[in-house]
Design a protein around this motif. Structure first.
Motif, PDB file in Angstrom:
ATOM      1  N   ALA A 163      -3.996 -11.439   7.371  1.00 33.73           N
ATOM      2  CA  ALA A 163      -3.755 -12.124   6.107  1.00 33.73           C
ATOM      3  C   ALA A 163      -3.658 -11.180   4.917  1.00 33.73           C
ATOM      4  N   MET A 164      -3.786  -9.885   5.116  1.00 34.80           N
ATOM      5  CA  MET A 164      -3.836  -8.951   4.001  1.00 34.80           C
ATOM      6  C   MET A 164      -2.453  -8.677   3.420  1.00 34.80           C
ATOM      7  N   PRO A 165      -2.330  -8.615   2.075  1.00 36.71           N
ATOM      8  CA  PRO A 165      -1.070  -8.249   1.447  1.00 36.71           C
ATOM      9  C   PRO A 165      -0.798  -6.755   1.602  1.00 36.71           C
ATOM     10  N   ALA A 166       0.453  -6.366   1.390  1.00 36.27           N
ATOM     11  CA  ALA A 166       0.852  -4.987   1.631  1.00 36.27           C
ATOM     12  C   ALA A 166       0.383  -4.012   0.563  1.00 36.27           C
ATOM     13  N   HIS A 167       0.284  -4.406  -0.678  1.00 35.11           N
ATOM     14  CA  HIS A 167      -0.043  -3.477  -1.752  1.00 35.11           C
ATOM     15  C   HIS A 167      -1.167  -4.016  -2.603  1.00 35.11           C
ATOM     16  N   GLU A 190      -9.959  -7.963   1.542  1.00 36.52           N
ATOM     17  CA  GLU A 190      -9.703  -6.572   1.934  1.00 36.52           C
ATOM     18  C   GLU A 190     -10.996  -5.768   1.954  1.00 36.52           C
ATOM     19  N   ARG A 191     -11.828  -5.938   0.934  1.00 41.03           N
ATOM     20  CA  ARG A 191     -13.114  -5.220   0.907  1.00 41.03           C
ATOM     21  C   ARG A 191     -13.975  -5.592   2.096  1.00 41.03           C
ATOM     22  N   ARG A 192     -14.001  -6.869   2.423  1.00 42.14           N
ATOM     23  CA  ARG A 192     -14.831  -7.304   3.546  1.00 42.14           C
ATOM     24  C   ARG A 192     -14.313  -6.757   4.869  1.00 42.14           C
ATOM     25  N   VAL A 193     -13.005  -6.678   5.011  1.00 41.91           N
ATOM     26  CA  VAL A 193     -12.437  -6.097   6.229  1.00 41.91           C
ATOM     27  C   VAL A 193     -12.795  -4.615   6.301  1.00 41.91           C
TER      28      VAL A 193
END
Length: 187
Positions: free
Chosen positions: A18-22, A34-37
């Motif tokens: 589910a993360m965006p590219a930028h 993103e931080r949690r991943v």
């Protein structure tokens, strides 16, 4: 690997999808995800690294993870590892403010905006036998052992066995197998 570990790995993979590219495209929710991943990856990286006994001051010393440049990530990681251990060692998360805070670390994460300090960190005798993790293009060439990448909108990582070995560390073949650099797998 226990069932709970597999479930955790699956959750990380689902979040990665589910993360965006930028980073510029991140909503607050996406930045949190993103931080949690990345926090989950940092915890996992520590579980797939092996330190020589000399890296720990005593048998029950904690495994210390330093986060330089991202206090929110430090908070997320501290929450994730609060009741967990690796090889019987509790985990401790520290915020690193400058090169003077590198002593006693087993893992060092340098945020993107601290990459310019990578050479200073690697040259510091205080850093010792730390697994160095970054999130900047080209950081492996500068001496990082693991480096986060965003590929097709997903968080991945590349690794340098040579950089890890220079710091006295061994990385598991399982970690190598899922890295994003095939040359490391063929070594």
């Amino acid at each position: 690997m226990r069932w709970r570990d597999w479930a955790h790995a699956l959750l990380v993979l689902l979040l990665v999808q589910a993360m965006p590219a930028h980073a510029a495209d991140h909503s607050p929710e996406e930045a949190l995800a993103e931080r949690r991943v990345k926090a989950a990856y940092l915890y996992r990286f520590a579980g797939y690294a092996e330190w020589p006994p000399a890296a720990f001051t005593k048998a029950d010393a904690p495994l210390v993870v330093g986060i330089w440049g991202n206090d929110d990530l430090a908070d997320d990681l501290a929450g994730l590892v609060a009741a967990r251990t690796i090889e019987g060692r509790r985990l401790e998360v520290r915020r690193v403010k400058d090169a003077g805070g590198l002593a006693g670390l087993h893992v060092l994460f340098l945020a993107r905006d601290r990459t310019a300090r990578l050479a200073e960190a690697l040259a510091s005798p205080q850093l010792g036998m730390a697994l160095v993790v970054t999130e900047s293009p080209g950081a492996l060439n500068q001496g990082s052992a693991l480096n986060f990448l965003i590929i097709d909108g997903q968080i991945r990582f590349e690794l340098s066995l040579e950089a890890a070995e220079k710091r006295g560390l061994k990385l598991s073949s399982r970690l190598v197998a899922v890295s994003n650099n095939p040359q490391a797998r063929n070594r």
